[in-house]
Scaffold this active site. Structure first.
Site, PDB file in Angstrom:
ATOM      1  N   ASN A   1      43.514  37.327  41.131  1.00 25.28           N
ATOM      2  CA  ASN A   1      42.072  36.236  40.747  1.00 25.28           C
ATOM      3  C   ASN A   1      41.240  36.395  40.532  1.00 25.28           C
ATOM      4  OD1 ASN A   1      40.744  34.409  40.318  1.00 25.28           O
ATOM      5  ND2 ASN A   1      41.044  33.602  42.316  1.00 25.28           N
TER       6      ASN A   1
ATOM      7  N   MET B   1      37.964  35.404  35.303  1.00 27.89           N
ATOM      8  CA  MET B   1      39.085  34.953  36.306  1.00 27.89           C
ATOM      9  C   MET B   1      40.062  34.192  36.028  1.00 27.89           C
ATOM     10  SD  MET B   1      37.486  36.391  38.860  1.00 27.89           S
ATOM     11  CE  MET B   1      37.297  35.445  40.323  1.00 27.89           C
ATOM     12  N   CYS B   2      40.809  33.513  36.822  1.00 30.00           N
ATOM     13  CA  CYS B   2      42.565  33.017  36.310  1.00 30.00           C
ATOM     14  C   CYS B   2      42.320  31.866  38.223  1.00 30.00           C
ATOM     15  CB  CYS B   2      43.081  33.892  36.836  1.00 30.00           C
ATOM     16  SG  CYS B   2      43.091  35.592  35.668  1.00 30.00           S
ATOM     17  N   ARG B   3      43.618  30.876  37.865  1.00 22.81           N
ATOM     18  CA  ARG B   3      43.647  30.159  38.971  1.00 22.81           C
ATOM     19  C   ARG B   3      45.342  30.812  39.210  1.00 22.81           C
ATOM     20  NH1 ARG B   3      39.399  27.990  41.592  1.00 22.81           N
ATOM     21  NH2 ARG B   3      38.553  30.313  40.992  1.00 22.81           N
TER      22      ARG B   3
END
Length: 282
Positions: free
Chosen positions: A115, A1-3
């Site tokens: 994301n 995942m990411c932000r």
């Protein structure tokens, strides 16, 4: 995942959005508060912003963690902008490492971030990739799930779809191949479009508008976007539309309607075109 995070509003230094908030994107790279999948976002980062008088955004991307970049704090202190898209990366298994795989991706006036993840990448999503022309596949900036989603979005824009419609259609198509997490974020420097599909998304308005994976402070005004929702934001406010798996995305309201991807000098008459393949690379 990411932000990730996008901002439109009055001119601010980059650091006011990335470094200064108590839970800003820099802190979210090592201590996110709302992240449901993964714990650290250390596989790269990127910042895209718009300079006065130039519709085409600049980008600063690196392959390592954002906290390890010794030059960024000084740049973020003095570089100012009215529009920004920034992201910190937690790579999906099987995706390529490196700077080219770090969001934001760019084409013409647009900046893009993803994301989420396509579980089972790349094997499960071969049929999805096969829907693209071979030239589009060869032009992918990186061997990653996010780069594929970006190419799919650009392909839809070239058919004449509005950005909100193209975002929702891209999400629907990718969701057919598994339990994908598809929070997509796009800006053209004057408006923002985003989807919430499988992970958190928040927005806050006044002054300016921020759309982010999670709030960067505990101040008032943050609102969570429901899952399976298209968000369209502009100077006049924020509009939310449910994404039906089977139905078309609602038309974007004129007050919150993202612009085209073409550069101004090459833009056809309003409503007559979308980006050419040459626009797909920064």
């Amino acid at each position: 995942m990411c932000r990730h995070l996008a901002y439109l509003g009055g001119e601010l230094p980059l650091g006011a959005l990335l470094f200064d908030p108590p839970y800003g994107l820099v802190r979210q790279s090592w201590a996110p508060r709302r992240q449901r999948y993964g714990t650290v976002n250390a596989d790269g980062f990127g910042i895209g912003w718009y300079a006065p008088g130039d519709e085409r955004p600049a980008r600063y991307r690196r392959a390592g963690p954002i906290w390890a970049d010794e030059n960024l704090a000084d740049l973020a202190r003095v570089v100012r902008t009215r529009a920004l898209l920034a992201a910190v990366r937690s790579a999906t298994a099987g995706c390529a490492p490196g700077e080219a795989a770090a969001a934001p991706f760019a084409a013409g006036r647009l900046l893009f971030s993803h994301n989420g993840a396509l579980p089972g990448w790349p094997e499960r999503y071969g049929p999805l990739a096969a829907t693209l022309p071979p030239a589009d596949l060869m032009a992918l900036e990186a061997r990653s799930d996010s780069a594929l989603l970006w190419a799919l979005l650009l392909a839809r824009l070239r058919t004449g779809a509005e950005l909100g419609e193209a975002l929702a259609d891209t999400v629907r198509e990718a969701a057919k191949y598994g339990d994908a997490r598809l929070n997509l974020l796009v800006t053209d420097g004057t408006s923002i479009a985003a989807t919430a599909w499988g992970d958190t998304l928040f927005h806050r308005s006044g002054p300016g508008v921020v759309v982010a994976s999670e709030p960067y402070d505990d101040g008032p005004g943050w609102a969570e976007v429901p899952d399976r929702t298209l968000l369209l934001a502009g100077p006049a406010g924020v509009a939310l539309h449910p994404i039906d798996r089977a139905g078309p995305a609602p038309a974007a309201q004129e007050s919150a309607r993202p612009g085209r991807t073409e550069e101004e000098s090459d833009r056809p008459a309003p409503g007559s075109g979308r980006p050419t393949r040459e626009d797909d690379s920064p």
